[in-house]
Motif scaffolding. Structure first.
Motif, short mmCIF file in Angstrom:
data_model
loop_
_atom_site.label_atom_id
_atom_site.label_comp_id
_atom_site.label_asym_id
_atom_site.label_seq_id
_atom_site.Cartn_x
_atom_site.Cartn_y
_atom_site.Cartn_z
N LYS A 109 1.65 4.68 3.34
CA LYS A 109 1.23 4.13 4.64
C LYS A 109 2.39 3.91 5.60
O LYS A 109 2.18 3.51 6.74
N LYS A 121 -1.18 8.63 16.70
CA LYS A 121 -2.04 7.72 15.96
C LYS A 121 -3.38 7.52 16.69
O LYS A 121 -3.41 7.28 17.90
N PRO A 147 0.82 -1.21 0.00
CA PRO A 147 0.00 0.00 0.00
C PRO A 147 0.85 1.26 0.00
O PRO A 147 1.92 1.31 0.61
N VAL A 196 -2.95 9.24 3.96
CA VAL A 196 -1.59 8.98 3.51
C VAL A 196 -0.66 10.03 4.10
O VAL A 196 -1.09 11.11 4.50
N GLY A 210 4.10 7.15 8.87
CA GLY A 210 3.01 6.57 8.09
C GLY A 210 1.73 6.43 8.88
O GLY A 210 1.58 7.02 9.96
N THR A 211 0.83 5.61 8.37
CA THR A 211 -0.53 5.53 8.93
C THR A 211 -0.88 4.17 9.53
O THR A 211 -2.04 3.94 9.86
N VAL A 212 0.08 3.26 9.63
CA VAL A 212 -0.24 1.95 10.19
C VAL A 212 0.35 1.80 11.59
O VAL A 212 1.37 2.40 11.92
N ASP A 251 -4.64 0.00 9.51
CA ASP A 251 -4.35 1.24 8.81
C ASP A 251 -5.39 2.26 9.27
O ASP A 251 -6.59 2.03 9.14
#
Length: 286
Positions: free
Chosen positions: A87, A221, A84, A164, A244-246, A160
């Motif tokens: 991420k 997060k 992906p 982005v 990132g986003t995870v 996730d």
């Protein structure tokens, strides 16, 4: 010349990311089932390297390989990836590495991992995915710091949180680490080193959690507290993509209360309506 092939693994965030003294570093968490694969079709008549517009950075990397080794001609680059984008899973880094390896395979040139890292870092901040196993890597300057080896067997469950992150823009922002943070990075670094040497996942989990908590001050997060609660049930570690986003949970798949832990995890995903990633022995289940 021949049709060249190259590949590179992605990651799920990083085990640790911060600074050692003044040097930026990250410690990789390679996930081989996440990968980018490249095909380079050489053309001795043309003088340009072409490919899809979405692969601009990888095309630039190929051109730099041509310049580095004084190659002539051109060609066409194809990329296929299941990583992906945007991420924090090293999608762009894996593309760059796979593309350069495809060119090297096509021309049978001695492209080392160090050369790959130098070229990649000229294009953007890059992950250390060109090196085998878990490594400490200066992601700004493209410098390999230390290789640690392979992780002991592990399970990982991640999510996730959406959106982005522009890695280049994010890494241009100064990170305000205090003395305590810098001590944490030093301690986490050595825990990873010891944990891999002794195949002790608990030390690795401790290090990843330490780094994830520092990163909450930089890039907080959603669901971090919930993930922290779930992590305590399995005595695991928190994993985040520091740019990132995870985020997720690293755990020993042989824990005695695995069923209880997975029930809590399932409840969390049901309540939050988020989509999980499940990794086990380098397999992914979505």
């Amino acid at each position: 010349m021949k049709v060249g092939k190259g590949k590179c693994s992605g990651t799920f965030g990083e085990l640790v990311q911060g600074v050692l003294d003044q040097q930026p570093f990250l410690i990789t968490l390679p996930i081989p089932v996440l990968k980018s694969e490249a095909i380079f079709i050489p053309d001795s008549i043309k003088s340009e390297i072409n490919g899809f517009r979405s692969n601009t950075k990888a095309l630039e990397a190929c051109k730099k390989v041509f310049q580095w080794f004084g190659l002539s001609g051109g060609g066409f680059l194809q990329l296929h990836s299941n990583i992906p984008r945007g991420k924090g899973m090293a999608s762009s880094s894996a593309d760059l590495v796979a593309a350069m390896r495809a060119v090297a395979d096509s021309f049978s040139i001695p492209l080392t991992d160090d050369i790959i890292s130098w070229i990649a870092s000229e294009i953007e901040p890059t992950d250390g995915v060109m090196f085998e196993g878990v490594v400490a890597f200066d992601y700004i300057n493209g410098q390999h710091i230390e290789s640690f080896g392979s992780l002991p067997p592990f399970g990982m469950i991640g999510i996730d949180i959406g959106g982005v992150i522009d890695t280049i823009q994010f890494n241009q922002q100064p990170k305000q680490y205090d003395r305590s943070d810098r001590h944490t990075f030093f301690e986490a670094y050595n825990l990873i080193k010891s944990g891999i040497k002794n195949m002790d996942l608990s030390q690795i989990c401790m290090a990843s959690t330490m780094s994830a908590k520092v990163n909450e001050k930089i890039l907080p997060k959603p669901y971090f507290k919930e993930i922290e609660r779930l992590t305590s049930i399995c005595q695991g570690g928190i994993i985040v993509a520091h740019s990132g986003t995870v985020l997720g949970i690293l755990f020993d798949p042989n824990i005695s209360n695995l069923e209880e832990f997975l029930l809590h995890v399932s409840s969390f995903f049901y309540q939050t309506k988020t989509v999980p990633y499940y990794f086990y022995n380098n397999q992914i289940f979505n």
